[in-house]
Write a protein that holds these residues in place. Structure first.
Motif, short mmCIF file in Angstrom:
data_model
loop_
_atom_site.label_atom_id
_atom_site.label_comp_id
_atom_site.label_asym_id
_atom_site.label_seq_id
_atom_site.Cartn_x
_atom_site.Cartn_y
_atom_site.Cartn_z
N VAL A 139 0.83 -1.20 0.00
CA VAL A 139 0.00 0.00 0.00
C VAL A 139 0.87 1.26 0.00
CG1 VAL A 139 -0.20 0.27 2.51
CG2 VAL A 139 -2.08 1.01 1.03
N ILE A 197 -0.40 1.64 -10.87
CA ILE A 197 0.39 1.07 -9.76
C ILE A 197 -0.38 0.01 -9.00
CG2 ILE A 197 1.66 1.58 -7.65
CD1 ILE A 197 2.97 2.68 -10.16
N TRP A 198 -1.48 0.41 -8.38
CA TRP A 198 -2.19 -0.50 -7.47
C TRP A 198 -2.69 -1.76 -8.17
CZ3 TRP A 198 -1.87 -1.38 -2.69
CH2 TRP A 198 -2.88 -2.02 -1.97
N HIS A 256 -0.76 -4.86 -6.37
CA HIS A 256 -1.54 -5.41 -5.25
C HIS A 256 -1.70 -6.92 -5.37
CE1 HIS A 256 -4.07 -5.59 -1.85
NE2 HIS A 256 -5.20 -5.79 -2.50
N ALA A 305 -3.31 6.45 -10.28
CA ALA A 305 -2.53 5.67 -9.32
C ALA A 305 -3.02 4.24 -9.26
CB ALA A 305 -2.60 6.31 -7.94
N TYR A 306 -4.33 4.07 -9.32
CA TYR A 306 -4.90 2.72 -9.28
C TYR A 306 -4.55 1.93 -10.53
CZ TYR A 306 -8.32 -1.04 -9.15
OH TYR A 306 -8.91 -2.28 -9.16
N GLN A 344 -6.35 9.56 -8.08
CA GLN A 344 -6.45 8.19 -7.60
C GLN A 344 -6.68 7.20 -8.74
OE1 GLN A 344 -9.10 7.64 -4.29
NE2 GLN A 344 -8.48 9.54 -3.30
N TYR A 401 1.13 2.44 -3.44
CA TYR A 401 -0.08 3.13 -3.88
C TYR A 401 -0.11 4.56 -3.35
CZ TYR A 401 -5.09 4.04 -4.52
OH TYR A 401 -6.30 4.57 -4.88
#
Length: 232
Positions: free
Chosen positions: A39, A60-61, A65, A56-57, A53, A42
């Motif tokens: 996290v 990256i996330w 994840h 970023a999601y 966001q 993120y």
């Protein structure tokens, strides 16, 4: 599953295993949460993409994840770190080796819980970096569904009850003073002089209200970003 769920569950594993050292219990508890250390990536991505966001999601996330830290390699790394950090002053049998094994156990449990309670569309990669083989099950539930909420509330209730009965709790993960405060709050009102009974009752009720308020806020903070609202 939710981060607080992993942390509390791992602490109870350490407690049930008879770990005497508070430091070692904390090591095992945090080991159970460590797969979610991603996290941090993120959070850094949100800053990098200027608080966007969605970017970023997507960049990256969605990539990191449950990929790099949710596998056997990270389980082993967790055990090595736990062994190095373990309390060597304790006379407990097996000492650091026992802490390392428990740390690897709760890290593996974290992975299993994420498979079961994370939805079938978001697998983990247990053999990374050797293989990109994804592991998921079709019958798992998503993070925002009621089983995860029930488990979270059950562990929160168990934390409060255990603090009252056993004089310690998973709040120990945040330091001895935090744990002592919770234990003191949960045990107040049992042996008070008659002249201070009313004041003690009012103070105890207020503190309990604060605790439950914090519990509710934590649950909302965890569930709200997921779009989950039980009255909608």
């Amino acid at each position: 599953m939710h981060g607080p769920t992993h942390l509390m569950m791992s602490w109870f594993v350490a407690e049930a295993s008879g770990i005497d050292s508070p430091r070692d219990r904390r090591i095992v508890a945090w080991s159970g949460l460590m797969p979610d250390v991603e996290v941090v990536a993120y959070a850094a991505a949100i800053v990098y993409y200027r608080l966007d966001q969605n970017l970023a999601y997507e960049n990256i996330w969605a990539v990191v994840h449950r990929h790099y830290t949710h596998g056997l390699a990270f389980v082993l790394l967790t055990g090595i770190a736990a062994c190095w950090l373990a309390d060597r002053k304790t006379v407990q049998r097996a000492g650091p080796a026992r802490v390392a094994l428990l740390a690897m156990l709760v890290s593996a449990i974290h992975n299993f819980c994420d498979v079961v309670g994370g939805g079938s569309t978001w697998p983990i990669y247990p053999l990374w970096p050797i293989s990109e083989f994804p592991w998921t099950v079709s019958w798992s539930w998503t993070l925002a569904e009621w089983p995860n909420t029930v488990i979270l509330f059950g562990l929160l209730g168990g934390t409060l009850l255990y603090a009252r009965l056993a004089c310690r709790s998973p709040l120990e993960c945040f330091g001895a003073r935090a744990d002592a405060w919770l234990v003191r709050v949960m045990q107040q009102g049992s042996d008070r002089p008659a002249g201070t009974a009313a004041a003690a009752t009012r103070g105890n009720a207020l503190r309990r209200l604060v605790i439950w308020g914090v519990v509710v806020l934590v649950v909302i903070a965890v569930l709200a970003p997921l779009g989950f609202w039980p009255f909608g």
